[in-house]
Scaffold this motif. Structure first.
Motif, PDB file in Angstrom:
ATOM      1  N   ALA A   1      22.865 -13.805 -18.750  1.00 28.71           N
ATOM      2  CA  ALA A   1      22.481 -14.520 -17.531  1.00 28.71           C
ATOM      3  C   ALA A   1      23.644 -15.336 -16.970  1.00 28.71           C
ATOM      4  O   ALA A   1      23.678 -15.624 -15.768  1.00 28.71           O
ATOM      5  N   ARG A   2      24.605 -15.691 -17.820  1.00 25.72           N
ATOM      6  CA  ARG A   2      25.782 -16.451 -17.381  1.00 25.72           C
ATOM      7  C   ARG A   2      26.952 -15.539 -17.017  1.00 25.72           C
ATOM      8  O   ARG A   2      28.052 -16.015 -16.776  1.00 25.72           O
ATOM      9  N   GLY A   3      26.716 -14.239 -17.026  1.00 24.01           N
ATOM     10  CA  GLY A   3      27.731 -13.307 -16.569  1.00 24.01           C
ATOM     11  C   GLY A   3      28.563 -12.660 -17.646  1.00 24.01           C
ATOM     12  O   GLY A   3      29.514 -11.921 -17.344  1.00 24.01           O
ATOM     13  N   ALA A   4      28.244 -12.878 -18.905  1.00 27.09           N
ATOM     14  CA  ALA A   4      28.998 -12.272 -20.001  1.00 27.09           C
ATOM     15  C   ALA A   4      28.502 -10.859 -20.293  1.00 27.09           C
ATOM     16  O   ALA A   4      27.364 -10.500 -19.978  1.00 27.09           O
ATOM     17  N   THR A   5      29.373 -10.067 -20.911  1.00 30.10           N
ATOM     18  CA  THR A   5      28.969  -8.790 -21.501  1.00 30.10           C
ATOM     19  C   THR A   5      28.772  -9.027 -22.994  1.00 30.10           C
ATOM     20  O   THR A   5      29.680  -9.505 -23.671  1.00 30.10           O
ATOM     21  N   VAL A   6      27.586  -8.734 -23.498  1.00 30.10           N
ATOM     22  CA  VAL A   6      27.246  -9.026 -24.897  1.00 30.10           C
ATOM     23  C   VAL A   6      26.942  -7.722 -25.628  1.00 30.10           C
ATOM     24  O   VAL A   6      26.131  -6.911 -25.157  1.00 30.10           O
ATOM     25  N   ARG A   7      27.606  -7.532 -26.763  1.00 33.63           N
ATOM     26  CA  ARG A   7      27.347  -6.357 -27.606  1.00 33.63           C
ATOM     27  C   ARG A   7      26.985  -6.821 -29.009  1.00 33.63           C
ATOM     28  O   ARG A   7      27.510  -7.818 -29.499  1.00 33.63           O
ATOM     29  N   TYR A   8      26.099  -6.081 -29.647  1.00 39.45           N
ATOM     30  CA  TYR A   8      25.720  -6.354 -31.029  1.00 39.45           C
ATOM     31  C   TYR A   8      26.560  -5.507 -31.980  1.00 39.45           C
ATOM     32  O   TYR A   8      26.793  -4.321 -31.735  1.00 39.45           O
ATOM     33  N   VAL A   9      26.972  -6.113 -33.064  1.00 42.65           N
ATOM     34  CA  VAL A   9      27.474  -5.391 -34.226  1.00 42.65           C
ATOM     35  C   VAL A   9      26.509  -5.703 -35.360  1.00 42.65           C
ATOM     36  O   VAL A   9      26.380  -6.860 -35.777  1.00 42.65           O
ATOM     37  N   GLN A  10      25.817  -4.698 -35.845  1.00 41.81           N
ATOM     38  CA  GLN A  10      24.804  -4.880 -36.880  1.00 41.81           C
ATOM     39  C   GLN A  10      25.418  -4.529 -38.232  1.00 41.81           C
ATOM     40  O   GLN A  10      25.639  -3.363 -38.534  1.00 41.81           O
ATOM     41  N   SER A  11      25.656  -5.562 -39.019  1.00 44.26           N
ATOM     42  CA  SER A  11      26.331  -5.359 -40.299  1.00 44.26           C
ATOM     43  C   SER A  11      25.368  -5.252 -41.476  1.00 44.26           C
ATOM     44  O   SER A  11      25.782  -4.907 -42.577  1.00 44.26           O
ATOM     45  N   TYR A  12      24.100  -5.557 -41.259  1.00 47.09           N
ATOM     46  CA  TYR A  12      23.124  -5.461 -42.356  1.00 47.09           C
ATOM     47  C   TYR A  12      21.741  -5.194 -41.778  1.00 47.09           C
ATOM     48  O   TYR A  12      21.513  -5.307 -40.568  1.00 47.09           O
ATOM     49  N   LYS A  13      20.834  -4.819 -42.654  1.00 51.63           N
ATOM     50  CA  LYS A  13      19.438  -4.637 -42.259  1.00 51.63           C
ATOM     51  C   LYS A  13      18.545  -5.369 -43.258  1.00 51.63           C
ATOM     52  O   LYS A  13      18.908  -5.576 -44.424  1.00 51.63           O
TER      53      LYS A  13
END
Length: 255
Positions: free
Chosen positions: A148-160
């Protein structure tokens, strides 16, 4: 087996995930507080995708949501790739990052997603590439707030997160015979898992227990599960010292 007397009862059930409870249990031992420990979920490392390493290397900011996010990334990532400013939701996570990377980590006083989003450094993020290192599921609040503040956000999922195979009927009987009065739960997932593992016929017993929870969001979930507000104690946050303080206060009330 007969019911335990008040003096013999074990009043507290600790449900922190396997591998995350050691410090709390040691503090309870030192304080002479009787407890049972039964994790309901554990964590398993997830292999990073090739693009994950690229995301990490080119990020403008790196946010870590848990100790597991740190440890499972550390096992499969070269620290030299992580050059962006570091953020952690909680102090325990920040400490794990500092031990690994020997760099400053920004952490909010309010150790929740809401507190992280209040940090001054995360207000003007338009055009920034931000990577959130987390598990296979979780709240979307951080991503939503930053996008919402204009950033590009990506997830890195290192565990489950992986539910442990448990015999709910046997556990519930064990807890009742031990004299459990209070259940300590540190995530909505654990709270929901308790009501899933224990059959509906014994939900009344769960609802009659006292609970130590760690956020208003968890309190709302507990209320929806039929736990009365007066049964709920909110710890200041999910770290060991806050949990110990809440448990110690209840122990004094039980005496």
């Amino acid at each position: 087996m007969t019911e335990r007397t008040a003096a013999e009862a074990i009043p507290f059930l600790i449900t922190r995930p396997a591998g995350k409870a050691d410090n709390l249990l040691a503090s309870l031992d030192e304080s002479g507080i009787a407890y049972l420990y039964q994790p309901l979920i554990t964590t398993a490392q997830m292999a990073l995708k090739p693009q994950d390493q690229q995301f990490l290397q080119h990020a403008d900011m790196l946010i870590f949501v848990s100790v597991s996010a740190v440890s499972c990334l550390q096992n499969q990532t070269d620290a030299a790739l992580l050059k962006a400013p570091l953020f952690a939701v909680g102090h325990t996570t920040a400490s794990a990052l500092q031990r690994w990377l020997a760099r400053e980590v920004t952490v909010p006083e309010d150790q929740r997603s809401e507190g992280l989003l209040q940090l001054p450094q995360l207000q003007q993020v338009a055009g920034k590439q931000i990577v959130v290192v987390r598990g296979n599921a979780g709240r979307e609040l951080i991503k939503q707030g930053l996008v919402a503040r204009g950033a590009t956000v990506r997830y890195v999922q290192s565990y489950k997160r992986v539910p442990l195979p448990l015999d709910g009927a046997s556990l519930c009987q064990q807890w009742q015979l031990a004299g459990i009065r209070c259940i300590v739960a540190t995530s909505n997932e654990i709270l929901q898992q308790l009501f899933s593992v224990i059959s509906a016929g014994h939900h009344h017993w769960l609802q009659q227990c006292d609970w130590v929870l760690v956020s208003p969001r968890m309190q709302d979930s507990a209320l929806a599960l039929g736990i009365a507000a007066e049964r709920i104690t909110l710890a200041d946050n999910a770290n060991d010292s806050a949990l110990l303080a809440a448990i110690s206060q209840l122990k004094r009330e039980y005496q």
